[in-house]
Design a protein around this motif. Structure first.
Motif, PDB file in Angstrom:
ATOM      1  N   GLU A  20     -25.607 143.589  50.578  1.00 55.48           N
ATOM      2  CA  GLU A  20     -26.028 144.984  50.430  1.00 55.48           C
ATOM      3  C   GLU A  20     -26.907 145.190  49.213  1.00 55.48           C
ATOM      4  OE1 GLU A  20     -22.944 147.880  50.514  1.00 55.48           O
ATOM      5  OE2 GLU A  20     -21.912 146.985  52.217  1.00 55.48           O
ATOM      6  N   ARG A  21     -26.677 144.411  48.167  1.00 54.57           N
ATOM      7  CA  ARG A  21     -27.367 144.653  46.899  1.00 54.57           C
ATOM      8  C   ARG A  21     -28.414 143.602  46.563  1.00 54.57           C
ATOM      9  NH1 ARG A  21     -22.096 146.794  43.362  1.00 54.57           N
ATOM     10  NH2 ARG A  21     -21.390 148.265  44.963  1.00 54.57           N
ATOM     11  N   GLY A  22     -28.468 142.520  47.374  1.00 58.56           N
ATOM     12  CA  GLY A  22     -29.536 141.548  47.224  1.00 58.56           C
ATOM     13  C   GLY A  22     -29.416 140.631  46.033  1.00 58.56           C
ATOM     14  N   ARG A  23     -28.263 140.596  45.369  1.00 57.45           N
ATOM     15  CA  ARG A  23     -28.042 139.699  44.228  1.00 57.45           C
ATOM     16  C   ARG A  23     -26.698 139.024  44.432  1.00 57.45           C
ATOM     17  NH1 ARG A  23     -28.597 143.399  39.027  1.00 57.45           N
ATOM     18  NH2 ARG A  23     -28.816 141.388  37.974  1.00 57.45           N
ATOM     19  N   ASP A  24     -26.307 138.123  43.516  1.00 60.10           N
ATOM     20  CA  ASP A  24     -24.976 137.537  43.647  1.00 60.10           C
ATOM     21  C   ASP A  24     -23.930 138.595  43.291  1.00 60.10           C
ATOM     22  OD1 ASP A  24     -23.711 137.030  40.800  1.00 60.10           O
ATOM     23  OD2 ASP A  24     -25.805 136.381  40.604  1.00 60.10           O
ATOM     24  N   VAL A  25     -22.697 138.412  43.744  1.00 62.72           N
ATOM     25  CA  VAL A  25     -21.690 139.467  43.639  1.00 62.72           C
ATOM     26  C   VAL A  25     -21.296 139.784  42.199  1.00 62.72           C
ATOM     27  CG1 VAL A  25     -20.734 139.050  45.934  1.00 62.72           C
ATOM     28  CG2 VAL A  25     -19.800 137.790  43.980  1.00 62.72           C
ATOM     29  N   ALA A  27     -23.554 139.481  39.436  1.00 59.95           N
ATOM     30  CA  ALA A  27     -24.709 140.178  38.860  1.00 59.95           C
ATOM     31  C   ALA A  27     -24.865 141.577  39.446  1.00 59.95           C
ATOM     32  CB  ALA A  27     -25.975 139.363  39.079  1.00 59.95           C
ATOM     33  N   SER A  28     -24.494 141.759  40.708  1.00 57.45           N
ATOM     34  CA  SER A  28     -24.652 143.067  41.355  1.00 57.45           C
ATOM     35  C   SER A  28     -23.592 144.068  40.927  1.00 57.45           C
ATOM     36  CB  SER A  28     -24.609 142.900  42.881  1.00 57.45           C
ATOM     37  OG  SER A  28     -23.297 142.587  43.317  1.00 57.45           O
ATOM     38  N   GLY A  29     -22.581 143.598  40.189  1.00 57.43           N
ATOM     39  CA  GLY A  29     -21.508 144.496  39.771  1.00 57.43           C
ATOM     40  C   GLY A  29     -20.454 144.715  40.837  1.00 57.43           C
ATOM     41  N   ARG A  30     -20.497 143.904  41.901  1.00 58.65           N
ATOM     42  CA  ARG A  30     -19.531 144.061  42.988  1.00 58.65           C
ATOM     43  C   ARG A  30     -18.101 143.743  42.523  1.00 58.65           C
ATOM     44  NH1 ARG A  30     -19.721 146.470  47.947  1.00 58.65           N
ATOM     45  NH2 ARG A  30     -21.721 145.499  48.443  1.00 58.65           N
ATOM     46  N   ILE A  31     -17.958 142.817  41.562  1.00 55.76           N
ATOM     47  CA  ILE A  31     -16.634 142.438  41.060  1.00 55.76           C
ATOM     48  C   ILE A  31     -16.276 143.387  39.921  1.00 55.76           C
ATOM     49  CG2 ILE A  31     -15.184 140.588  40.168  1.00 55.76           C
ATOM     50  CD1 ILE A  31     -16.413 140.090  42.939  1.00 55.76           C
ATOM     51  N   SER A  32     -15.388 144.348  40.209  1.00 53.12           N
ATOM     52  CA  SER A  32     -15.064 145.364  39.207  1.00 53.12           C
ATOM     53  C   SER A  32     -13.828 145.023  38.393  1.00 53.12           C
ATOM     54  CB  SER A  32     -14.867 146.731  39.883  1.00 53.12           C
ATOM     55  OG  SER A  32     -13.821 146.686  40.826  1.00 53.12           O
ATOM     56  N   GLY A  33     -13.169 143.917  38.695  1.00 54.86           N
ATOM     57  CA  GLY A  33     -12.005 143.509  37.922  1.00 54.86           C
ATOM     58  C   GLY A  33     -11.559 142.124  38.337  1.00 54.86           C
ATOM     59  N   LEU A  34     -11.074 141.342  37.373  1.00 51.28           N
ATOM     60  CA  LEU A  34     -10.600 139.992  37.652  1.00 51.28           C
ATOM     61  C   LEU A  34      -9.522 139.631  36.647  1.00 51.28           C
ATOM     62  CD1 LEU A  34     -10.672 137.127  38.862  1.00 51.28           C
ATOM     63  CD2 LEU A  34     -12.661 136.650  37.409  1.00 51.28           C
ATOM     64  N   THR A  35      -8.350 139.232  37.148  1.00 50.50           N
ATOM     65  CA  THR A  35      -7.283 138.758  36.272  1.00 50.50           C
ATOM     66  C   THR A  35      -6.720 137.458  36.843  1.00 50.50           C
ATOM     67  OG1 THR A  35      -5.524 139.971  37.434  1.00 50.50           O
ATOM     68  CG2 THR A  35      -6.624 141.097  35.605  1.00 50.50           C
ATOM     69  N   VAL A  36      -6.243 136.604  35.950  1.00 53.80           N
ATOM     70  CA  VAL A  36      -5.523 135.390  36.341  1.00 53.80           C
ATOM     71  C   VAL A  36      -4.265 135.337  35.494  1.00 53.80           C
ATOM     72  CG1 VAL A  36      -5.603 132.891  36.621  1.00 53.80           C
ATOM     73  CG2 VAL A  36      -7.719 134.228  36.809  1.00 53.80           C
ATOM     74  N   ASP A  37      -3.098 135.362  36.133  1.00 56.42           N
ATOM     75  CA  ASP A  37      -1.863 135.366  35.341  1.00 56.42           C
ATOM     76  C   ASP A  37      -1.406 133.942  35.049  1.00 56.42           C
ATOM     77  OD1 ASP A  37      -0.544 134.388  37.600  1.00 56.42           O
ATOM     78  OD2 ASP A  37       0.309 136.323  38.155  1.00 56.42           O
ATOM     79  N   GLU A  38      -0.292 133.830  34.338  1.00 52.12           N
ATOM     80  CA  GLU A  38       0.193 132.523  33.898  1.00 52.12           C
ATOM     81  C   GLU A  38       0.591 131.635  35.065  1.00 52.12           C
ATOM     82  OE1 GLU A  38       3.312 133.203  31.141  1.00 52.12           O
ATOM     83  OE2 GLU A  38       1.999 134.001  29.574  1.00 52.12           O
ATOM     84  N   ALA A  39       0.922 132.232  36.207  1.00 54.61           N
ATOM     85  CA  ALA A  39       1.292 131.449  37.384  1.00 54.61           C
ATOM     86  C   ALA A  39       0.066 130.978  38.167  1.00 54.61           C
ATOM     87  CB  ALA A  39       2.202 132.275  38.291  1.00 54.61           C
ATOM     88  N   GLY A  40      -1.131 131.337  37.707  1.00 51.53           N
ATOM     89  CA  GLY A  40      -2.342 130.922  38.397  1.00 51.53           C
ATOM     90  C   GLY A  40      -2.736 131.816  39.550  1.00 51.53           C
ATOM     91  N   ILE A  41      -2.143 133.013  39.627  1.00 52.11           N
ATOM     92  CA  ILE A  41      -2.484 133.955  40.694  1.00 52.11           C
ATOM     93  C   ILE A  41      -3.692 134.777  40.253  1.00 52.11           C
ATOM     94  CG2 ILE A  41      -1.689 135.900  42.082  1.00 52.11           C
ATOM     95  CD1 ILE A  41       1.160 134.861  41.716  1.00 52.11           C
ATOM     96  N   ALA A  42      -4.769 134.671  41.026  1.00 48.23           N
ATOM     97  CA  ALA A  42      -6.005 135.397  40.709  1.00 48.23           C
ATOM     98  C   ALA A  42      -6.075 136.671  41.540  1.00 48.23           C
ATOM     99  CB  ALA A  42      -7.227 134.526  40.990  1.00 48.23           C
ATOM    100  N   ARG A  43      -6.355 137.788  40.875  1.00 49.42           N
ATOM    101  CA  ARG A  43      -6.513 139.066  41.564  1.00 49.42           C
ATOM    102  C   ARG A  43      -7.919 139.593  41.258  1.00 49.42           C
ATOM    103  NH1 ARG A  43      -1.152 138.940  39.982  1.00 49.42           N
ATOM    104  NH2 ARG A  43       0.332 139.233  41.689  1.00 49.42           N
ATOM    105  N   ILE A  44      -8.658 139.850  42.308  1.00 53.49           N
ATOM    106  CA  ILE A  44     -10.062 140.238  42.173  1.00 53.49           C
ATOM    107  C   ILE A  44     -10.255 141.606  42.802  1.00 53.49           C
ATOM    108  CG2 ILE A  44     -12.452 139.545  42.633  1.00 53.49           C
ATOM    109  CD1 ILE A  44     -10.797 136.749  43.394  1.00 53.49           C
ATOM    110  N   MET A  45     -10.856 142.531  42.066  1.00 54.61           N
ATOM    111  CA  MET A  45     -11.166 143.853  42.573  1.00 54.61           C
ATOM    112  C   MET A  45     -12.621 143.871  43.031  1.00 54.61           C
ATOM    113  SD  MET A  45      -8.194 145.047  41.852  1.00 54.61           S
ATOM    114  CE  MET A  45      -8.225 146.835  41.983  1.00 54.61           C
ATOM    115  N   VAL A  46     -12.828 144.167  44.302  1.00 57.50           N
ATOM    116  CA  VAL A  46     -14.164 144.142  44.903  1.00 57.50           C
ATOM    117  C   VAL A  46     -14.592 145.579  45.191  1.00 57.50           C
ATOM    118  CG1 VAL A  46     -15.569 143.242  46.789  1.00 57.50           C
ATOM    119  CG2 VAL A  46     -13.610 141.918  45.952  1.00 57.50           C
ATOM    120  N   GLU A  47     -15.650 146.021  44.542  1.00 57.79           N
ATOM    121  CA  GLU A  47     -16.076 147.409  44.648  1.00 57.79           C
ATOM    122  C   GLU A  47     -16.683 147.715  46.014  1.00 57.79           C
ATOM    123  OE1 GLU A  47     -19.320 148.462  42.206  1.00 57.79           O
ATOM    124  OE2 GLU A  47     -18.999 150.598  42.364  1.00 57.79           O
TER     125      GLU A  47
END
Length: 394
Positions: A20-25, A27-47
């Motif tokens: 939709e935005r013509g750039r990588d996710v 650079a385009s700001g599509r990834i609005s949040g990213l956390t990785v906890d001590e157990a290695g669980i990654a949570r990604i917020m996609v706008e």
């Protein structure tokens, strides 16, 4: 470790093009949040936006798959978000120095005003995951256990359904799931493709509960992140659509798990259940304060076990007092949705998986739940009509 893994995830995601935005996710700001906890669980917020949620789903799956392939990630969960908090994205430098904004900020109620998307400040509500096809999610909550919250949640959902609303119920009480028994449900839900979950149907309600995944007498010894991960899956990977209302039966109390749910689930409002006595009302006030802290509208208070009518002599007894929740609602300027008596037949039918609103919808015992449902619909309409408030911070 978490920071290194986080950088590797961002590097991997930078190779995914945002159509939709013509750039990588990244650079385009599509990834609005990213956390990785001590157990290695990654949570990604996609706008995304609610109207584009379905179209963004393939991109969400691609992002999730890419993150899961990073060394050190034990599980990845990418969640669509309806809005993005102002500030910096996970791959961008902070504005105005080390995460601080300068001057005045102007934002509608319910949005964060500053800070990293990986850790919103106390009192702010981060972006919440979109649940495609669900118009409104309402929480039924209590400050303490033993006040009949789940019975109220089931019968409220059925009363909303009786008003012509497509309704579902999600049992968020992982430690004490009771919805399967109250709806007479057994067996694991189906998953035709191994990815999407088909909810069980109980008395016309779409229903999901961890109680459908484990044996009834099996205790779950899970920490907060595991619980939130399971609830994220139930919200995002269950085929709820189309629903007008999804009733969320909250775990009792106001601890970390409850706060996380209130922050991360896109709630349209909350119904607070209490019994009349002072000690229950004290805990109910804590529940009210928690939802207000994360700016979830309070749809109203319900007084459960308000009185008891003897089945033999017909005499009425106010076992736990009477009117405390009504007085509290008046004092706080909140809607009082109604009082529900302590009824032996309701208790028996609930234990048998035959909720009173479904089995005897015209009965005297079902009447309070229909009245409460009418009040909830009215409160939802009022909340949606209210204009956004402007917050000015120094």
């Amino acid at each position: 470790m978490s920071r290194t893994v986080r950088d590797q995830i961002l590097s991997r995601l930078a190779g995914i093009r945002d159509p939709e935005r013509g750039r990588d996710v990244v650079a385009s700001g599509r990834i609005s949040g990213l956390t990785v906890d001590e157990a290695g669980i990654a949570r990604i917020m996609v706008e995304t936006t609610p109207d584009r949620a379905a179209a963004t789903e393939p991109l969400r799956r691609e992002i999730e798959k890419a993150a899961a392939g990073v060394t050190g990630v034990t599980r990845a969960a990418a969640v669509l978000t309806a809005e993005r908090a102002p500030g910096r994205g996970p791959g961008q430098a902070p504005r105005g120095g080390a995460g601080h904004s300068h001057g005045h900020s102007h934002a509608p109620a319910g949005s964060a005003t500053a800070g990293s998307p990986t850790g919103p400040a106390a009192g702010q509500r981060p972006s919440a995951p979109v649940v495609p096809g669900v118009t409104a999610i309402i929480a039924v909550a209590s400050g303490k256990g033993g006040v009949g919250k789940s019975t109220l949640a089931v019968n409220l959902a059925l009363a909303l359904q009786a008003r012509g609303l497509k309704t579902g119920i999600l049992d968020a009480d992982v430690y004490g799931p009771s919805i399967p028994r109250m709806l007479g449900l057994q067996g694991r839900p189906d998953s035709p493709d191994g990815k999407r979950i088909t909810p069980k149907i109980g008395w016309g309600l779409k229903a999901m509960s961890i109680g459908l995944m484990v044996e009834e007498d099996t205790p779950l010894i899970w920490r907060g992140p595991m619980i939130q991960g399971a609830l994220d899956q139930f919200l995002r990977e269950t085929d709820w659509a189309p629903l007008d209302v999804l009733v969320l039966d909250m775990p009792p109390g106001t601890g970390d798990v409850q706060l996380s749910i209130a922050q991360r689930v896109p709630l349209a409002g909350a119904v607070i259940v209490s019994t009349p006595q002072d000690i229950a009302l004290l805990d109910a006030r804590k529940g009210l304060a928690m939802f207000r802290k994360v700016e979830v509208p309070i749809l109203g208070l319900v007084e459960n076990m308000s009185w008891f009518t003897c089945p033999h002599c017909g005499g009425r007894s106010d076992i736990f007092g009477h009117g405390g929740a009504r007085d509290e609602a008046l004092k706080l300027g909140l809607p009082f949705l109604g009082a529900v008596p302590l009824d032996l037949d309701v208790r028996i039918m609930s234990d048998e998986g035959r909720p009173v609103v479904a089995v005897a919808p015209e009965s005297e015992a079902a009447a309070p739940y229909h009245a409460i449902a009418a009040g909830v619909v009215e409160s939802l309409g009022r909340v949606r009509r209210e204009p956004p408030r402007i917050i000015i911070e120094d």
